[in-house]
Scaffold this motif. Structure first.
Motif, PDB file in Angstrom:
ATOM      1  N   THR A   1      -4.996  -1.382  -7.146  1.00  0.00           N
ATOM      2  CA  THR A   1      -5.033  -1.579  -5.697  1.00  0.00           C
ATOM      3  C   THR A   1      -3.783  -2.269  -5.172  1.00  0.00           C
ATOM      4  O   THR A   1      -3.633  -2.430  -3.959  1.00  0.00           O
ATOM      5  CB  THR A   1      -6.278  -2.387  -5.282  1.00  0.00           C
ATOM      6  OG1 THR A   1      -6.241  -3.666  -5.926  1.00  0.00           O
ATOM      7  CG2 THR A   1      -7.558  -1.644  -5.644  1.00  0.00           C
TER       8      THR A   1
ATOM      9  N   THR B   1       0.981   3.848  -3.155  1.00  0.00           N
ATOM     10  CA  THR B   1       0.638   5.253  -2.945  1.00  0.00           C
ATOM     11  C   THR B   1       1.761   6.163  -3.434  1.00  0.00           C
ATOM     12  O   THR B   1       1.512   7.177  -4.098  1.00  0.00           O
ATOM     13  CB  THR B   1       0.334   5.517  -1.457  1.00  0.00           C
ATOM     14  OG1 THR B   1      -0.789   4.709  -1.070  1.00  0.00           O
ATOM     15  CG2 THR B   1       0.028   6.984  -1.193  1.00  0.00           C
ATOM     16  N   SER B   2       2.997   5.782  -3.148  1.00  0.00           N
ATOM     17  CA  SER B   2       4.157   6.571  -3.601  1.00  0.00           C
ATOM     18  C   SER B   2       4.257   6.584  -5.118  1.00  0.00           C
ATOM     19  O   SER B   2       4.577   7.623  -5.712  1.00  0.00           O
ATOM     20  CB  SER B   2       5.445   6.010  -2.996  1.00  0.00           C
ATOM     21  OG  SER B   2       5.438   6.155  -1.604  1.00  0.00           O
TER      22      SER B   2
ATOM     23  N   LYS C   1       1.797   6.269  -7.295  1.00  0.00           N
ATOM     24  CA  LYS C   1       0.736   7.139  -7.822  1.00  0.00           C
ATOM     25  C   LYS C   1       1.073   8.608  -7.589  1.00  0.00           C
ATOM     26  O   LYS C   1       0.850   9.450  -8.460  1.00  0.00           O
ATOM     27  CB  LYS C   1      -0.605   6.785  -7.171  1.00  0.00           C
ATOM     28  CG  LYS C   1      -1.163   5.449  -7.625  1.00  0.00           C
ATOM     29  CD  LYS C   1      -2.479   5.136  -6.934  1.00  0.00           C
ATOM     30  CE  LYS C   1      -3.044   3.801  -7.369  1.00  0.00           C
ATOM     31  NZ  LYS C   1      -4.344   3.529  -6.715  1.00  0.00           N
ATOM     32  N   LYS C   2       1.619   8.918  -6.426  1.00  0.00           N
ATOM     33  CA  LYS C   2       1.993  10.301  -6.096  1.00  0.00           C
ATOM     34  C   LYS C   2       3.117  10.799  -7.008  1.00  0.00           C
ATOM     35  O   LYS C   2       3.121  11.954  -7.428  1.00  0.00           O
ATOM     36  CB  LYS C   2       2.423  10.367  -4.638  1.00  0.00           C
ATOM     37  CG  LYS C   2       2.784  11.746  -4.154  1.00  0.00           C
ATOM     38  CD  LYS C   2       3.177  11.717  -2.687  1.00  0.00           C
ATOM     39  CE  LYS C   2       3.606  13.079  -2.201  1.00  0.00           C
ATOM     40  NZ  LYS C   2       4.048  13.052  -0.805  1.00  0.00           N
TER      41      LYS C   2
ATOM     42  N   SER D   1       0.818  -1.208   0.000  1.00  0.00           N
ATOM     43  CA  SER D   1       0.000   0.000   0.000  1.00  0.00           C
ATOM     44  C   SER D   1       0.853   1.261   0.000  1.00  0.00           C
ATOM     45  O   SER D   1       0.567   2.217  -0.737  1.00  0.00           O
ATOM     46  CB  SER D   1      -0.925  -0.012   1.221  1.00  0.00           C
ATOM     47  OG  SER D   1      -1.678   1.164   1.272  1.00  0.00           O
ATOM     48  N   HIS D   2       1.893   1.267   0.810  1.00  0.00           N
ATOM     49  CA  HIS D   2       2.776   2.435   0.881  1.00  0.00           C
ATOM     50  C   HIS D   2       3.481   2.675  -0.463  1.00  0.00           C
ATOM     51  O   HIS D   2       3.518   3.809  -0.962  1.00  0.00           O
ATOM     52  CB  HIS D   2       3.804   2.257   1.997  1.00  0.00           C
ATOM     53  CG  HIS D   2       4.816   3.350   2.049  1.00  0.00           C
ATOM     54  ND1 HIS D   2       4.526   4.615   2.523  1.00  0.00           N
ATOM     55  CD2 HIS D   2       6.109   3.383   1.650  1.00  0.00           C
ATOM     56  CE1 HIS D   2       5.595   5.372   2.413  1.00  0.00           C
ATOM     57  NE2 HIS D   2       6.574   4.652   1.890  1.00  0.00           N
TER      58      HIS D   2
END
Length: 193
Positions: free
Chosen positions: A136, A107-108, A110-111, A103-104
């Motif tokens: 996901t 998220t990184s 995508k950011k 997940s981390h």
């Protein structure tokens, strides 16, 4: 004091630099690495030694670059720290075994690649952009981003970016280092030859 120079090669989309074209590759682009190496060797033509170190995704990129370039690279020695080895398999179990880590990292990713570049990426493939945005897991993201790396199919992407496709063509000394309990560098993907 020793006359060494060091530099960092950032992959497209890293270093807080927005994309200038709808193109990025999670694993990095060996052609970009070649251009970076060529730039450095042109700037410092009298350098007597060039070594490279790759970490994480950059370590797999280093293996791919060295294999694709073979004897044409000016790099004389290299070290690959924690490569993913076979990228077709490396990310398949991260979400299952290390959900918080997956997940981390997702998220990184995508950011770094998606959020600041939505407008330009949408000009290449709205479908790929939507799939990356909705991914996901890391594996879903990697399997969705191949149009942005310049490929028509996921199979083409893996064929041209999987370090294991090029490892046998490396002619320079390369030390590969990773732990047996790495989350991405799965023990079953480690080749000891």
């Amino acid at each position: 004091r020793r006359g060494w120079r060091s530099c960092v090669f950032n992959r497209r989309g890293h270093g807080r630099v927005s994309l200038t074209s709808p193109s990025f590759n999670i694993m990095g682009d060996a052609a970009d690495t070649k251009a970076q190496v060529d730039f450095v060797t042109a700037k410092y033509p009298s350098a007597s030694f060039i070594g490279m170190v790759g970490i994480s995704a950059g370590s797999g990129l280093l293996v791919t670059y060295l294999g694709k370039e073979g004897d044409n690279t000016p790099v004389q020695a290299a070290c690959s720290l924690c490569p993913a080895y076979d990228i077709t398999q490396a990310f398949t179990k991260v979400a299952e075994n290390y959900a918080m880590v997956d997940s981390h990292i997702l998220t990184s990713m995508k950011k770094c690649f998606i959020r600041p570049n939505k407008n330009i990426l949408s000009t290449k493939s709205q479908t790929a952009l939507d799939n990356c945005t909705q991914a996901t897991t890391i594996n879903e993201f990697i399997n969705s981003h191949f149009p942005f790396a310049g490929y028509e199919t996921l199979e083409e992407y893996f064929s041209d970016n999987n370090p294991m496709e090029f490892v046998d063509d490396i002619v320079r000394p390369l030390m590969v280092v990773n732990s047996e309990d790495d989350m991405v560098c799965l023990p079953e993907n480690i080749r000891e030859d």
